[in-house]
Enzyme design. Structure first.
Site, PDB file in Angstrom:
ATOM      1  N   ASP A 214       0.916  -1.439  -0.024  1.00 13.99           N
ATOM      2  CA  ASP A 214      -0.355   0.274  -0.106  1.00 13.99           C
ATOM      3  C   ASP A 214       1.156   1.395  -0.065  1.00 13.99           C
ATOM      4  OD1 ASP A 214       0.950  -0.151   2.707  1.00 13.99           O
ATOM      5  OD2 ASP A 214      -0.998  -0.231   3.667  1.00 13.99           O
TER       6      ASP A 214
ATOM      7  N   HIS B   8      -6.166 -21.138   9.779  1.00 12.04           N
ATOM      8  CA  HIS B   8      -8.052 -22.389   9.019  1.00 12.04           C
ATOM      9  C   HIS B   8      -8.593 -20.410   8.659  1.00 12.04           C
ATOM     10  CE1 HIS B   8     -11.943 -23.268   8.918  1.00 12.04           C
ATOM     11  NE2 HIS B   8     -12.123 -22.244   9.379  1.00 12.04           N
TER      12      HIS B   8
ATOM     13  N   CYS C 151      -8.163 -27.786   4.875  1.00 16.48           N
ATOM     14  CA  CYS C 151      -7.533 -27.050   4.620  1.00 16.48           C
ATOM     15  C   CYS C 151      -6.384 -27.809   6.007  1.00 16.48           C
ATOM     16  CB  CYS C 151      -7.347 -26.318   5.268  1.00 16.48           C
ATOM     17  SG  CYS C 151      -7.900 -25.665   7.283  1.00 16.48           S
TER      18      CYS C 151
ATOM     19  N   ASP D 169      -8.416  -7.192   0.213  1.00 18.21           N
ATOM     20  CA  ASP D 169      -7.235  -7.754   1.373  1.00 18.21           C
ATOM     21  C   ASP D 169      -8.158  -7.233   2.727  1.00 18.21           C
ATOM     22  OD1 ASP D 169      -6.465  -4.182   0.949  1.00 18.21           O
ATOM     23  OD2 ASP D 169      -6.612  -5.133   2.752  1.00 18.21           O
TER      24      ASP D 169
ATOM     25  N   CYS E 173     -14.221 -27.963   5.043  1.00 18.63           N
ATOM     26  CA  CYS E 173     -13.310 -27.670   4.835  1.00 18.63           C
ATOM     27  C   CYS E 173     -12.011 -28.739   4.590  1.00 18.63           C
ATOM     28  CB  CYS E 173     -12.357 -26.167   5.831  1.00 18.63           C
ATOM     29  SG  CYS E 173     -10.714 -25.007   5.912  1.00 18.63           S
TER      30      CYS E 173
ATOM     31  N   CYS F 108      -8.408 -28.736   9.450  1.00 12.49           N
ATOM     32  CA  CYS F 108      -9.234 -28.937   9.802  1.00 12.49           C
ATOM     33  C   CYS F 108      -9.135 -30.489   9.055  1.00 12.49           C
ATOM     34  CB  CYS F 108     -10.474 -28.504   8.239  1.00 12.49           C
ATOM     35  SG  CYS F 108     -11.376 -26.771   8.988  1.00 12.49           S
TER      36      CYS F 108
END
Lengths: 381, 381
Positions: A78, A351, A322, A278, A320, A325
């Site tokens: 930024d 997660h 991931c 974002d 999920c 998980c």
């Protein structure tokens, strides 16, 4: 979206790595986030923070922020504007720029559009942002209009400085910015430079948003952000401002809404045509024990500390895939959080980030399927 | 050393996972520690901490600490004795056991040898430890002798309770304690139980150490620890006590020195014949910005915060092949630490643990080469 350090599929969610680290999450884990372990495509770093510590000239000497943090994929910085206005003390704004005191040690600093560009070129992210003024919320029409005028003048000065100095990016002309053999990364093609995006302001006034968008589009930048949203206004207003602003931004250039939002918001905005978003929410929520999960089809925010999870042997989200998980139970994660273990914030952040990335991956698949169906259907417009 | 959840190559260093987590380090990272990414073979968890939070009965209901924390490799729990004596308040010791108040909330608890065994069986680590009294340092000969007597009585009671209840371990008779297909783990062979190790005490008095070792060896336990060291005595005394005690412990059973030490110490003790060691030092030092490295052949402790590392593009240790040294520079790690980023403690802990594991791996190779050479040489005794 082709960037010097790789191609990014949009719409995309960008994890926030304020101080050249996505809080609690190591880079190799960032590269494996999500159900498909594809990881984050692009992350964000904060110009204001890295300017203050460790300093942009140090990062330039070490080859730029990619090399500094060992992250070969695309990065965005930024402009520092938002942080100067939200974190620092004793700001003095003039047409020239902003004088402010560091939130770290009270030392005095000055950011102008030229200085923000200089810092961002030293950092060397794939995408840099023009230096803008962020108006407070709520703000009157007149105040918002005046601030917007300053933002446009600063955008022009940002672009001028950037065009004159963009070849000074640390990896310019370095065809092997990274050692391919060791790290399987995509080296930067020789002669590439950063891309400078504009930022549309205009507060909560649709006509000012339109004027701001038109002024920036006239500057012919490679991408446009919609700034100054999610600053306390009702969600309907955020959505309305995004919808109205998107109408005036070219569809063939990336359109980026800064600093949003909840999982259902990023999904909604992506479907409206936003390409990039974002937000610190997935990591910040994770560090506070809050996790996102789909419960009976609805995105829900669970508080892992709750007693009801003490013996829950299921994962955070049964749907999920991931790495968290796949391996850990709610009971264990609750224990880690209750015991103030650092691993709790890390696993919950992983997660949540995966949840965000998977949401975007699903939207990309659905948009792509819609567009394929549209191409094939003779009845579609 | 064959344990229910796998075979451990000795000498081995065991990372400490006090609250069923090695601080800041995720389980998949533990499995990949070290230059060869072989990971930790066995880790330690603390009975005292897990008894207080989340509670051993909860962990028993969830299948034991392996399943609770998703760690399939061997685990060891201490007896809680050391923590009761070092962390808790208002201890009242009797022949029966110890009454103490929790360091968390001041609540009153009572640990006897039987209760320690009950808790450890519920946790279900591969190795449990007898409940012992840890004498303060320095302590007189008489005080040490009396304490040692209590430790021996408690060891006998620990063994009695353990033998009567060892089949109550959560994974007893469960040939597929873990889902092999999903996790490539070694399931527990049906009918296996935990192993109960004794703890030699005797303070800094060699004759008491001998008496303690002989008394415990007479109990015919599957392994023996040397406790009550590294409590403030000079290092020569620690070494002397270890050397003298080892003489009285059988070479064909694991010999474990608790709570040591620096990298050069663990190497030295391993060469003296110690099979197992544990210490919080690698993780605790890491969280404080201290890292171990070999500098000009010597093990050195570096303070990553130092200004001299601000632009240092080398890894922590040029000779280290761990995942942190392969990827990150000292400059970046210093920045993370200076900026109070949680990732700093994690990465420094991973390096330090790898450094310890690699030290042990090297000692194992060298001892094995020596022994091969010995076997082949007709001249060797």
């Amino acid at each position: 979206m082709a960037l010097p350090h790789g191609v990014v599929e949009t719409p995309v969610f960008m994890p926030v790595g304020t101080q050249a680290t996505v809080k609690t999450v190591a880079q190799d884990v960032l590269e494996r986030l999500g159900a498909n372990s594809a990881g984050a495509q692009i992350i964000l770093a904060n110009t204001y923070h890295l300017y203050l510590r460790p300093g942009h000239e140090l990062i330039r000497r070490l080859g730029g922020v990619h090399r500094f943090m060992s992250w070969e994929r695309p990065l965005l910085t930024d402009s520092g504007g938002f942080q100067v206005f939200s974190l620092s003390k004793l700001r003095k704004i003039s047409d020239e720029g902003v004088e402010f005191r560091s939130h770290l040690d009270g030392s005095k600093h000055f950011f102008s559009p030229e200085h923000s560009m200089k810092v961002q070129i030293a950092l060397g992210a794939d995408v840099a942002m023009v230096f803008d003024e962020c108006v407070e919320h709520p703000a009157t029409y007149e105040r918002t209009r005046a601030s917007m005028g300053l933002t446009h003048a600063w955008a022009a000065r940002s672009k001028d400085y950037f065009e004159a100095h963009k070849h000074e990016v640390p990896w310019f002309g370095d065809p092997s910015s990274f050692d391919e053999a060791e790290r399987d990364g995509t080296p930067v093609a020789a002669g590439q430079t950063q891309k400078l995006f504009g930022i549309v302001q205009g507060g909560m006034y649709a006509d000012l948003r339109r004027e701001s968008a038109e002024r920036l589009v006239a500057m012919d930048l490679p991408g446009y952000a919609i700034g100054g949203l999610a600053v306390g206004e009702p969600r309907e207003v955020t959505r309305e401002m995004i919808a109205r602003t998107l109408e005036w931004l070219p569809q063939d250039k990336p359109r980026y809404v800064m600093g949003v939002g909840y999982p259902d918001e990023i999904e909604e905005y992506a479907r409206m045509g936003v390409d990039m978003m974002d937000c610190v929410l997935p990591t910040r929520a994770g560090r506070h024990g809050l996790v996102f999960a789909r419960v009976e089809g609805l995105v829900t925010r669970l508080n892992i500390k709750k007693l009801e999870f003490a013996e829950d042997q299921g994962p955070i989200d049964a749907g999920c895939g991931c790495m968290v998980c796949r391996r850990y139970t709610r009971a264990y994660l609750r224990h880690l959080f209750a015991a103030s273990e650092p691993l709790a914030g890390m696993l919950l952040s992983v997660h949540n980030l995966s949840f965000y990335l998977d949401t975007m991956a699903r939207v990309r698949r659905e948009l792509s399927a819609d567009s394929d169906a549209g191409d094939k259907s003779p009845a579609s417009p």
